[in-house]
Design an enzyme around this catalytic site. Structure first.
Site, short mmCIF file in Angstrom:
data_model
loop_
_atom_site.label_atom_id
_atom_site.label_comp_id
_atom_site.label_asym_id
_atom_site.label_seq_id
_atom_site.Cartn_x
_atom_site.Cartn_y
_atom_site.Cartn_z
N CYS A 180 34.53 45.81 33.30
CA CYS A 180 35.31 44.75 33.24
C CYS A 180 34.13 43.90 33.23
O CYS A 180 32.98 43.87 33.91
CB CYS A 180 35.69 44.56 34.57
SG CYS A 180 36.96 42.97 34.59
N LEU A 181 34.37 42.67 32.27
CA LEU A 181 33.46 41.73 32.39
C LEU A 181 33.17 40.72 33.58
O LEU A 181 32.21 40.27 33.83
CB LEU A 181 33.66 40.55 31.10
CG LEU A 181 33.61 41.24 29.65
CD1 LEU A 181 34.14 40.12 28.71
CD2 LEU A 181 32.32 41.67 29.53
N HIS B 98 45.09 41.53 34.19
CA HIS B 98 44.36 40.26 34.64
C HIS B 98 45.23 39.39 34.95
O HIS B 98 45.26 38.12 35.64
CB HIS B 98 43.29 39.98 33.73
CG HIS B 98 42.02 40.64 33.97
ND1 HIS B 98 41.25 40.56 34.96
CD2 HIS B 98 41.35 41.43 33.11
CE1 HIS B 98 40.17 41.41 34.91
NE2 HIS B 98 39.98 41.90 33.63
#
Ligand code: NI
Length: 179
Positions: A102-103, A147
């Protein structure tokens, strides 16, 4: 175009439920620019997906793209798709575990996801999108839609024993085969 700063795990914005986008707002210059910058930020971070909350915007928008991504070299490619107000419709209960990153989190872990999903939403022109996604693309859509509800991949893990830093993932766990 500009690159947004990415919110990292611990930032409360990642735990909030994002709001639906008003369809009249989609065609505004401001929103169109936001979409361009969101895509640019995903590409800059070498991500295969991004969600608006990750760039501190509490709206239900995701972008996905896998174009020979070097963080996921063994995965099937899929073209850029921007999905506004995305919804996932379960059509098959079969799931599998696979690695996710995940960024917003500099870790990798094994996460169970449905292998096949139906999804719908709107594109950047306000046109209805409907599709079936399989495998890695289905995984990315499920990760990004999570998210929008304040859910991170670590919340979905069944066993934390696989939790790995990105560097250790490269060293010990990265697979070479296509699937
Ligand atoms: Ni993520």
């Amino acid at each position: 175009m500009s690159i947004f700063k990415i919110a990292k795990i611990g930032n409360p914005v990642l735990r909030k439920k994002a709001k639906r986008v008003n369809s009249e707002h989609v065609k505004s210059k401001e929103f169109q620019r936001f979409l361009d910058d969101l895509v640019e930020t995903m590409r800059d971070g070498i991500g295969v997906g991004i969600s608006a909350p990750q760039v501190h915007a509490g709206v239900r928008v995701i972008a996905i793209e896998n174009k020979k991504n070097k963080r996921y070299p063994e995965k099937k490619n899929f073209p850029l798709e921007i999905i506004i107000n995305p919804e996932i419709i379960l059509i098959d209960k079969v799931f599998e575990e696979d690695w996710e990153g995940c960024l917003s989190i500099d870790l990798r872990g094994l996460v169970p996801r449905y292998c096949k999903i139906k999804y719908k939403g709107f594109d950047r022109k306000g046109k209805l999108i409907e599709g079936i996604a399989l495998g890695f693309k289905a995984r990315v859509i499920q990760h990004e839609v999570d998210h929008l509800d304040g859910i991170l991949f670590v919340d979905r893990m069944m066993n934390f024993a696989s939790l790995t830093t990105s560097a250790e993932y490269e060293k010990y766990w990265k697979k070479k085969e296509e699937h």
